[in-house]
Design a protein around this motif. Structure first.
Motif, PDB file in Angstrom:
ATOM      1  N   SER A  46      33.455  17.799  72.074  1.00 38.75           N
ATOM      2  CA  SER A  46      33.092  18.821  70.963  1.00 38.75           C
ATOM      3  C   SER A  46      31.699  18.766  71.586  1.00 38.75           C
ATOM      4  O   SER A  46      31.064  19.906  71.680  1.00 38.75           O
ATOM      5  CB  SER A  46      33.223  18.593  69.952  1.00 38.75           C
ATOM      6  OG  SER A  46      34.987  18.129  70.296  1.00 38.75           O
ATOM      7  N   HIS A  74      31.383  16.977  63.603  1.00 38.30           N
ATOM      8  CA  HIS A  74      32.175  15.686  64.054  1.00 38.30           C
ATOM      9  C   HIS A  74      31.327  16.393  66.039  1.00 38.30           C
ATOM     10  O   HIS A  74      31.348  15.213  67.169  1.00 38.30           O
ATOM     11  CB  HIS A  74      33.129  15.809  64.781  1.00 38.30           C
ATOM     12  CG  HIS A  74      33.628  17.446  65.813  1.00 38.30           C
ATOM     13  ND1 HIS A  74      34.016  18.494  64.925  1.00 38.30           N
ATOM     14  CD2 HIS A  74      34.798  17.611  66.472  1.00 38.30           C
ATOM     15  CE1 HIS A  74      34.913  19.425  65.351  1.00 38.30           C
ATOM     16  NE2 HIS A  74      35.149  18.500  66.780  1.00 38.30           N
ATOM     17  N   GLY A 115      33.239  16.433  57.620  1.00 33.71           N
ATOM     18  CA  GLY A 115      34.307  15.305  58.388  1.00 33.71           C
ATOM     19  C   GLY A 115      35.773  16.272  58.186  1.00 33.71           C
ATOM     20  O   GLY A 115      36.483  15.853  59.323  1.00 33.71           O
ATOM     21  N   ALA A 117      38.211  19.258  58.483  1.00 27.78           N
ATOM     22  CA  ALA A 117      38.051  20.778  58.778  1.00 27.78           C
ATOM     23  C   ALA A 117      38.086  22.241  57.737  1.00 27.78           C
ATOM     24  O   ALA A 117      38.214  22.147  56.626  1.00 27.78           O
ATOM     25  CB  ALA A 117      38.908  21.391  60.112  1.00 27.78           C
ATOM     26  N   ALA A 147      39.563  26.755  65.934  1.00 24.41           N
ATOM     27  CA  ALA A 147      40.840  25.429  65.167  1.00 24.41           C
ATOM     28  C   ALA A 147      40.237  26.183  64.019  1.00 24.41           C
ATOM     29  O   ALA A 147      41.466  25.901  63.786  1.00 24.41           O
ATOM     30  CB  ALA A 147      40.801  24.907  65.436  1.00 24.41           C
ATOM     31  N   ALA A 148      38.689  25.109  63.703  1.00 24.11           N
ATOM     32  CA  ALA A 148      38.952  24.861  62.053  1.00 24.11           C
ATOM     33  C   ALA A 148      38.811  26.228  61.479  1.00 24.11           C
ATOM     34  O   ALA A 148      38.975  26.307  60.543  1.00 24.11           O
ATOM     35  CB  ALA A 148      37.936  24.186  61.959  1.00 24.11           C
ATOM     36  N   ASN A 175      36.104  27.785  72.078  1.00 22.78           N
ATOM     37  CA  ASN A 175      36.365  26.815  73.397  1.00 22.78           C
ATOM     38  C   ASN A 175      38.179  27.100  73.607  1.00 22.78           C
ATOM     39  O   ASN A 175      38.348  26.340  74.558  1.00 22.78           O
ATOM     40  CB  ASN A 175      35.565  25.128  73.255  1.00 22.78           C
ATOM     41  CG  ASN A 175      35.996  24.641  71.955  1.00 22.78           C
ATOM     42  OD1 ASN A 175      37.356  24.097  71.553  1.00 22.78           O
ATOM     43  ND2 ASN A 175      35.078  23.702  71.818  1.00 22.78           N
ATOM     44  N   MET A 177      40.349  25.259  71.746  1.00 27.29           N
ATOM     45  CA  MET A 177      40.648  24.071  71.574  1.00 27.29           C
ATOM     46  C   MET A 177      40.005  23.684  70.145  1.00 27.29           C
ATOM     47  O   MET A 177      39.383  23.854  69.741  1.00 27.29           O
ATOM     48  CB  MET A 177      40.333  23.099  72.817  1.00 27.29           C
ATOM     49  CG  MET A 177      40.380  23.601  74.203  1.00 27.29           C
ATOM     50  SD  MET A 177      41.373  22.967  75.052  1.00 27.29           S
ATOM     51  CE  MET A 177      41.720  20.824  74.553  1.00 27.29           C
ATOM     52  N   GLU A 361      46.617  21.877  56.509  1.00 28.79           N
ATOM     53  CA  GLU A 361      48.016  20.119  56.102  1.00 28.79           C
ATOM     54  C   GLU A 361      48.301  21.395  54.924  1.00 28.79           C
ATOM     55  O   GLU A 361      49.901  21.016  55.260  1.00 28.79           O
ATOM     56  CB  GLU A 361      47.175  19.583  56.122  1.00 28.79           C
ATOM     57  CG  GLU A 361      46.344  18.455  57.060  1.00 28.79           C
ATOM     58  CD  GLU A 361      45.262  19.161  57.612  1.00 28.79           C
ATOM     59  OE1 GLU A 361      43.900  20.006  57.085  1.00 28.79           O
ATOM     60  OE2 GLU A 361      44.598  18.282  58.619  1.00 28.79           O
ATOM     61  N   PHE A 386      43.495  13.818  55.897  1.00 29.16           N
ATOM     62  CA  PHE A 386      43.840  14.871  56.024  1.00 29.16           C
ATOM     63  C   PHE A 386      45.011  15.400  54.741  1.00 29.16           C
ATOM     64  O   PHE A 386      45.107  16.620  54.495  1.00 29.16           O
ATOM     65  CB  PHE A 386      44.296  15.209  57.293  1.00 29.16           C
ATOM     66  CG  PHE A 386      43.080  15.052  58.351  1.00 29.16           C
ATOM     67  CD1 PHE A 386      42.181  14.937  57.285  1.00 29.16           C
ATOM     68  CD2 PHE A 386      43.423  14.810  59.361  1.00 29.16           C
ATOM     69  CE1 PHE A 386      40.579  14.866  58.449  1.00 29.16           C
ATOM     70  CE2 PHE A 386      42.343  14.075  59.905  1.00 29.16           C
ATOM     71  CZ  PHE A 386      40.671  14.454  60.079  1.00 29.16           C
TER      72      PHE A 386
HETATM   73  C1  LIG Z   1      41.157  18.952  57.370  1.00 27.52           C
HETATM   74  C2  LIG Z   1      41.425  17.659  58.837  1.00 27.52           C
HETATM   75  N1  LIG Z   1      42.029  18.097  59.772  1.00 27.52           N
HETATM   76  C3  LIG Z   1      42.329  17.233  60.867  1.00 27.52           C
HETATM   77  C4  LIG Z   1      40.832  17.141  61.504  1.00 27.52           C
HETATM   78  C5  LIG Z   1      40.834  16.724  63.160  1.00 27.52           C
HETATM   79  N2  LIG Z   1      39.958  16.612  63.515  1.00 27.52           N
HETATM   80  C6  LIG Z   1      38.486  16.793  64.076  1.00 27.52           C
HETATM   81  S1  LIG Z   1      38.208  18.078  65.040  1.00 27.52           S
HETATM   82  C7  LIG Z   1      39.530  18.644  65.273  1.00 27.52           C
HETATM   83  C8  LIG Z   1      39.312  20.058  66.331  1.00 27.52           C
HETATM   84  C9  LIG Z   1      38.491  20.538  65.891  1.00 27.52           C
HETATM   85  O1  LIG Z   1      38.499  22.173  66.349  1.00 27.52           O
HETATM   86  P1  LIG Z   1      37.793  23.268  66.135  1.00 27.52           P
HETATM   87  O2  LIG Z   1      37.402  23.439  65.151  1.00 27.52           O
HETATM   88  O3  LIG Z   1      37.992  24.302  67.143  1.00 27.52           O
HETATM   89  O4  LIG Z   1      36.087  22.258  67.041  1.00 27.52           O
HETATM   90  P2  LIG Z   1      36.130  21.445  68.474  1.00 27.52           P
HETATM   91  O5  LIG Z   1      35.963  20.490  68.199  1.00 27.52           O
HETATM   92  O6  LIG Z   1      36.734  22.597  69.618  1.00 27.52           O
HETATM   93  O7  LIG Z   1      34.580  21.585  68.795  1.00 27.52           O
HETATM   94  C10 LIG Z   1      40.877  18.322  64.395  1.00 27.52           C
HETATM   95  C11 LIG Z   1      41.942  18.740  63.980  1.00 27.52           C
HETATM   96  C12 LIG Z   1      39.632  17.477  60.504  1.00 27.52           C
HETATM   97  N3  LIG Z   1      38.481  16.781  61.215  1.00 27.52           N
HETATM   98  N4  LIG Z   1      39.697  17.741  59.614  1.00 27.52           N
END
Ligand SMILES: Cc1ncc(C[n+]2csc(CCOP(=O)(O)OP(=O)(O)O)c2C)c(N)n1
Length: 627
Positions: A46, A74, A115, A117, A147-148, A175, A177, A361, A386
């Motif tokens: 990422s 992250h 931390g 999403a 994804a977020a 991306n 993903m 979730e 989560f």
């Molecule tokens: C509420 C919650 N559920 C699960 C996660 C675990 N998690 C961390 S990064 C991530 C994927 C995020 O994808 P995206 O938002 O597309 O960002 P990218 O990593 O692709 O830049 C997940 C599922 C989290 N941080 N928060």
């Protein structure tokens, strides 16, 4: 050779760099990230994907005056390197070092701590409204992944932002993903936008043209292409228009010139909610991460060092597969984490009986409740941290209706390097007060299998929490059997101290009891296994007989296992009890290795021995008389 990165102490230092220097800087940042993540572990793919995006953001906006809110946080490594944290970057994720996420305490450039999403747009909107109320005019940017963006909270925030109509920039980093490929209808919409052939044709035409133009005209041309040419031909952007957002994109997230052109314009001329759709490649610039973005999402420090015994998550996944084979009603649910929860093995065999709902979730829990009303046996695998956001769904949609949903709570307890936002140290507290819930935690991976087997037969809400990382390496019994609900077990007997343990704390207690025995102190060690219902007769008998009780848990002391034991003892007529509770104090546990943190909170063998001796000083004289 002197690096360009050495000259960057704050974002303002970026402004003087030429386009070719910016490219060099991007590759230096990548190098620094790859080296540091190799040593410390972290979110590699990422971060590699947002290097150009981060440079462009810091050239266009005046952080911290302008606010940049990073969703999840992250992907902030390049941001940290450009905002005065280069010197400390090698300490990232280590105890006492930089956090692996955005943290307000760490820097004024981290506008909001993250931390988990899907929070960025809500926080950014709050900042934008605060700005309006103060009569100020700075920019607020939420940077959120595709994804977020599919998380419910993000939608709630978009809805209000579109309604309020204030100046707010949502920068979608698309991306394709999450940790695994993104799922859901929204993800399909982005996919169509990314692949639209007309968009790519427009890009190519424009770049041929742009090559022939002088510099100033080129920038204007890029902008015109992006806004009028590309945007105008893509119908799905209407989705955003209807929500009250101006849609701009898709933009190449690795072309700094294009990014800057767009961001400067948006900053200057757009005074309403604006969505800037940026397309990036996860893992960009590092072949292994580009080809295996899933594997390189989160990287351990020494990837070559193979853990000896299977992890709890692996044992969980394999057991769910067995249970699914035996029982066609078993359904597995994950919120965007099929690999890390161990469930991908189920997807391979039963693709129709596993659901990845995305980073949602709350929806995962109520979706499971719906399935349960129709006679299915849903197993929802979510990390402890989560599940926090779905507590109302656990209470209102599952437990209140006494529905047979099984919660497999991974990463319960201390999780280590991910730190404060990810510690799973509240779940025993937030689950033990809910009526109808059974709450258990296995002492090892073999007990985890049996608990799952028990839960599938229990026909009621049932939560099983287990720790991060490898199991104890015990043998896994072939034949699964039911464990009596609410029954603990005595693992060792002794007359001086009764140690009541749960989950991952059982093993160090057995070792500690041996060390204490070597000193002449006899310990009874009880594996409680269930926090709810507690094995009250076993605990009361031990307390009555021994009078010195220690409880231990890798959970907050408030409201956890020890509290449940105290409540039980309070209602009993036993007098002259001495009680010591070991667990996490009322603070957020920082990042650091599992061993460091377990030692810090006296959850390892040494800590337990120390605490027993300190809590009951009279044992020293007892030892003397026994001699
Ligand atoms: C509420 C919650 N559920 C699960 C996660 C675990 N998690 C961390 S990064 C991530 C994927 C995020 O994808 P995206 O938002 O597309 O960002 P990218 O990593 O692709 O830049 C997940 C599922 C989290 N941080 N928060």
């Amino acid at each position: 050779m002197v690096k360009l990165l050495d000259r960057i102490n704050e974002p303002a230092d970026l402004k003087e760099l030429t386009p070719s220097e910016l490219e060099q800087l991007a590759s230096e940042i990548r190098e620094e990230i790859i080296t540091t993540v190799g040593a410390n572990g972290g979110h590699l793919a990422s971060n590699l994907g947002v290097v150009e995006l981060t440079i462009a953001l810091h050239r266009c906006f005046e952080s911290p005056h302008d606010k940049i809110v990073w969703d999840v946080g992250h992907q902030t490594y390049a941001h940290k390197l450009l905002t005065g944290r280069r010197e400390r970057f090698s300490t990232i994720r280590q105890h006492g070092g930089l956090s692996g996420f955005a943290e307000r305490e760490e820097s004024p450039h981290d506008a909001f701590g993250t931390g988990h999403a899907s929070t960025s747009i809500s926080a950014a909107l709050g900042m934008a409204i605060a700005r309006d109320l103060a009569g100020e005019n700075h920019s607020v940017v939420a940077v959120i992944g595709d994804a977020a963006l599919a998380g419910g909270m993000a939608f709630e925030a978009l809805n209000q932002a579109g309604h309020l109509g204030t100046k707010l920039i949502v920068l979608l980093n698309d991306n394709g993903m999450a940790i695994s490929p993104s799922v859901g209808a929204l993800s399909k919409l982005f996919y169509r936008l990314r692949l639209d052939r007309r968009y790519h044709r427009a890009r190519e035409d424009a770049s041929h043209m742009a090559a022939k133009l002088p510099m100033g005209t080129k920038l204007r041309q890029v902008w015109k292409r992006v806004e009028k040419g590309v945007k105008g031909i893509i119908i799905p952007s209407m989705f955003w228009d209807e929500l009250g957002f101006t849609y701009i994109g898709p933009i190449d997230g690795h072309d700094i010139t294009e990014l800057e052109t767009v961001l400067f314009q948006v900053k200057k001329y757009y005074h309403r909610p604006t969505l800037v759709h940026v397309v990036t490649k996860k893992g960009k610039g590092h072949r292994p991460a580009e080809t295996d973005a899933v594997g390189f999402h989160g990287v351990s420090p020494n990837q070559s060092k193979k853990e000896s015994s299977p992890s709890y998550s692996e044992v969980f996944g394999k057991t769910v597969l067995r249970l699914a084979m035996e029982n066609p009603k078993v359904i597995a649910i994950t919120a965007a984490m099929p690999e890390s929860t161990g469930l991908s093995i189920v997807a391979d065999k039963f693709p129709k009986r596993i659901f990845d709902v995305g980073i949602c979730e709350q929806h995962a829990v109520t979706f499971a409740a719906g399935l349960a009303t129709q006679g299915f046996c849903p197993i929802v695998a979510i990390y402890s941290t989560f599940l926090q956001r779905a507590i109302d769904q656990v209470i209102h949609d599952v437990c209140l209706q006494n529905l047979p949903v099984i919660f497999a709570i991974d990463r319960g307890g201390i999780v280590g390097e991910d730190g404060k936002t990810h510690q799973g140290t509240f779940d025993l507290s937030y689950l033990s007060f809910i009526p109808n819930m059974v709450l258990a935690s296995p002492k090892d991976e073999n007990e985890l299998q049996h608990l799952l087997y028990t839960a599938v037969r229990a026909n009621r809400p049932f939560a099983i929490r287990y720790p991060k990382g490898p199991g104890l390496g015990v043998s896994l019994e072939e034949e699964l059997h039911e464990l009596p609900i609410g029954k603990g077990e005595v693992l060792r007997t002794g007359d001086d101290v009764a140690i009541l343990a749960i989950g991952s704390t059982v093993a160090p207690c057995i070792e500690a009891a041996q060390r204490l025995a070597d000193k002449g102190i006899g310990c009874t060690v009880i594996n409680a296994c269930f926090i709810k219902p507690l094995d009250s007769s076993l605990i009361l008998d031990a307390a009555q007989r021994i009078k010195r009780v220690v409880t231990i848990e890798d959970n907050a002391l408030k409201g956890g296992f020890g509290s449940a034991v105290l409540e039980l003892l309070e209602s009993s007529p036993i007098h002259e009890l001495e009680i010591e509770r070991i667990g996490l104090p009322d603070e957020f546990a920082e990042h650091g290795s599992l061993d460091t943190l377990r030692a810090k909170y006296d959850l390892d063998t040494e800590g337990i021995v120390k605490r027993v001796l300190c809590a009951f000083p009279q044992l020293a004289s007892l030892v003397e008389t026994k001699k």
